[in-house]
Design an enzyme around this catalytic site. Structure first.
Site, short mmCIF file in Angstrom:
data_model
loop_
_atom_site.label_atom_id
_atom_site.label_comp_id
_atom_site.label_asym_id
_atom_site.label_seq_id
_atom_site.Cartn_x
_atom_site.Cartn_y
_atom_site.Cartn_z
CE LYS A 272 -2.01 -1.15 3.93
NZ LYS A 272 -1.38 -2.44 4.28
NE ARG B 127 -4.95 -1.48 9.99
CZ ARG B 127 -3.90 -0.94 9.34
NH1 ARG B 127 -3.98 0.26 8.83
NH2 ARG B 127 -2.80 -1.63 9.24
NE ARG C 175 7.60 -2.11 6.30
CZ ARG C 175 6.29 -2.18 6.42
NH1 ARG C 175 5.50 -1.72 5.48
NH2 ARG C 175 5.76 -2.74 7.49
NE ARG D 106 5.66 -0.02 10.26
CZ ARG D 106 4.59 -0.24 9.50
NH1 ARG D 106 4.51 0.30 8.29
NH2 ARG D 106 3.60 -0.97 9.95
NE ARG E 3 1.69 -4.84 11.11
CZ ARG E 3 2.89 -4.62 10.57
NH1 ARG E 3 3.99 -4.96 11.22
NH2 ARG E 3 2.99 -4.05 9.39
P1 AP5 Z 1 4.79 -1.62 1.95
O1 AP5 Z 1 4.42 -0.85 0.73
O2 AP5 Z 1 5.55 -0.91 3.00
O3 AP5 Z 1 3.49 -2.36 2.53
P2 AP5 Z 1 2.20 -1.79 3.25
O4 AP5 Z 1 1.02 -2.42 2.58
O5 AP5 Z 1 2.23 -0.32 3.34
O6 AP5 Z 1 2.37 -2.50 4.65
P3 AP5 Z 1 2.30 -1.94 6.13
O7 AP5 Z 1 3.07 -2.92 6.98
O8 AP5 Z 1 2.69 -0.51 6.21
O9 AP5 Z 1 0.79 -2.12 6.41
P4 AP5 Z 1 0.08 -2.14 7.75
O10 AP5 Z 1 -1.29 -2.02 7.28
O11 AP5 Z 1 0.37 -3.33 8.59
O12 AP5 Z 1 0.73 -0.93 8.58
P5 AP5 Z 1 0.23 0.54 8.92
O13 AP5 Z 1 1.41 1.42 9.00
O14 AP5 Z 1 -0.89 0.90 8.02
O15 AP5 Z 1 5.61 -2.89 1.46
C1 AP5 Z 1 6.21 -3.79 2.39
C2 AP5 Z 1 7.60 -4.24 1.90
O16 AP5 Z 1 7.45 -5.06 0.75
C3 AP5 Z 1 8.50 -3.07 1.47
O17 AP5 Z 1 9.80 -3.32 1.88
C4 AP5 Z 1 8.40 -3.05 -0.06
O18 AP5 Z 1 9.61 -2.62 -0.65
C5 AP5 Z 1 8.10 -4.50 -0.39
N1 AP5 Z 1 7.16 -4.62 -1.51
C6 AP5 Z 1 6.07 -3.84 -1.79
N2 AP5 Z 1 5.43 -4.29 -2.90
C7 AP5 Z 1 6.13 -5.39 -3.32
C8 AP5 Z 1 5.97 -6.30 -4.42
N3 AP5 Z 1 4.97 -6.17 -5.31
N4 AP5 Z 1 6.87 -7.31 -4.53
C9 AP5 Z 1 7.89 -7.46 -3.64
N5 AP5 Z 1 8.10 -6.61 -2.58
C10 AP5 Z 1 7.23 -5.60 -2.43
O19 AP5 Z 1 -0.37 0.35 10.37
C11 AP5 Z 1 0.46 0.05 11.49
C12 AP5 Z 1 -0.37 -0.10 12.74
O20 AP5 Z 1 -1.04 1.14 13.03
C13 AP5 Z 1 -1.51 -1.14 12.71
O21 AP5 Z 1 -1.03 -2.43 13.02
C14 AP5 Z 1 -2.46 -0.58 13.77
O22 AP5 Z 1 -2.00 -0.87 15.06
C15 AP5 Z 1 -2.36 0.93 13.57
N6 AP5 Z 1 -3.34 1.48 12.62
C16 AP5 Z 1 -3.07 2.09 11.42
N7 AP5 Z 1 -4.20 2.48 10.82
C17 AP5 Z 1 -5.22 2.13 11.63
C18 AP5 Z 1 -6.64 2.23 11.54
N8 AP5 Z 1 -7.23 2.80 10.47
N9 AP5 Z 1 -7.39 1.74 12.56
C19 AP5 Z 1 -6.82 1.16 13.64
N10 AP5 Z 1 -5.47 1.01 13.80
C20 AP5 Z 1 -4.68 1.50 12.80
MG MG Z 2 2.45 1.06 4.94
#
Ligand code: AP5
Ligand code: MG
Length: 215
Positions: free
Chosen positions: A13, A88, A127, A161, A172
């Site tokens: 994402k 979410r 990552r 992270r 997660r």
């Molecule tokens: P990356 O693009 O970083 O993946 P991402 O989908 O952004 O993954 P996240 O881990 O950031 O998602 P998340 O939803 O768990 O975390 P968030 O910060 O939102 O890609 C990952 C890796 O893979 C990178 O190294 C990239 O280079 C590689 N990659 C990408 N695409 C690829 C491909 N096609 N092929 C190969 N490699 C690839 O949330 C964190 C925490 O915050 C949650 O756990 C929760 O506690 C809280 N939170 C956030 N939002 C909310 C909400 N709305 N409600 C409640 N709690 C929330």
């Molecule tokens: Mg992300």
């Protein structure tokens, strides 16, 4: 154009949202990034966020809805936004609908990035990002052109992270299946849901998303 990128942790994402910022001038609204900024600031809410995120659980809906409502009110989102990590839960999706309606905004696309669970742990644990400009990298899939040097800003400092470990990712992922996946039928019923193959190479995923946006 306003879109949501939906997918499990590590689906790509953030990677794709940052590309769309560069190519289309859309603003990435990442609730995860907003929460990490709150943690860095400290304070009681930051402490709460730190503990919940470290456990891989979700923050309370009300807090997240308020956070997005405030962000969406700012003028820079008027040319379009990409929601990354929000909504979410179904409750967040319903609240988003209400707030967009009040502001006279609409959602153009909800793009599900589909990735098999087994690939996600490797993605997330590999990552890292540039500590200075935030450019994202991966130990295997997206290395800097010169090892140890950021492609974008030349910095040699990188960070990982706190929640990017195998144990937290498993929680997660379970949260995604229990709480977030039920949003998919919600948007499917409204005819805005599209799915891309998140297992493809990063550039190919970008092309698939661009094809959807081109209509
Ligand atoms: P990356 O693009 O970083 O993946 P991402 O989908 O952004 O993954 P996240 O881990 O950031 O998602 P998340 O939803 O768990 O975390 P968030 O910060 O939102 O890609 C990952 C890796 O893979 C990178 O190294 C990239 O280079 C590689 N990659 C990408 N695409 C690829 C491909 N096609 N092929 C190969 N490699 C690839 O949330 C964190 C925490 O915050 C949650 O756990 C929760 O506690 C809280 N939170 C956030 N939002 C909310 C909400 N709305 N409600 C409640 N709690 C929330
Ligand atoms: Mg992300």
């Amino acid at each position: 154009m306003n879109l949501i990128l939906l997918g499990p942790p590590g689906a790509g994402k953030g990677t794709q949202a940052r590309r769309l910022e560069d190519t289309r001038g859309l603003v990435q609204l990442s609730t995860g990034d907003m929460l990490r900024a709150m943690v860095a600031e400290g304070g009681p809410l930051g402490q709460q966020a730190k503990e919940i995120m470290a456990a891989g659980k979700l923050m309370p809906d009300e807090l997240m809805v308020d956070m997005i409502a405030e962000r969406i009110s700012k003028s820079d989102v008027k040319n379009g936004f990409i929601l990354d990590g929000f909504p979410r839960t179904v409750a967040q999706a319903e609240a988003l609908d209400k707030m967009l309606e009040e502001k006279g905004l609409k959602l153009d696309h909800v793009i599900e990035m589909r990735v098999v669970d087994d690939a996600l742990v490797e993605r997330v644990t590999g990552r890292y990002t540039c500590a200075k400009c935030g450019k994202g990298y991966h130990d295997v899939f997206e290395k800097p052109k010169v090892e140890g040097v950021c492609d974008v800003c030349g910095s040699t400092e990188f960070k990982r992270r706190a929640d990017d470990n195998a144990e937290t990712v498993t929680t997660r992922l379970a949260q995604y299946h229990q709480q977030t996946a039920p949003i998919l039928p919600y948007y499917q019923g409204r005819g805005v849901l599209k799915t891309v193959d998140g297992m493809a190479d990063i550039d190919d995923v970008t092309k698939e998303i661009e094809a959807i946006l081109a209509g």
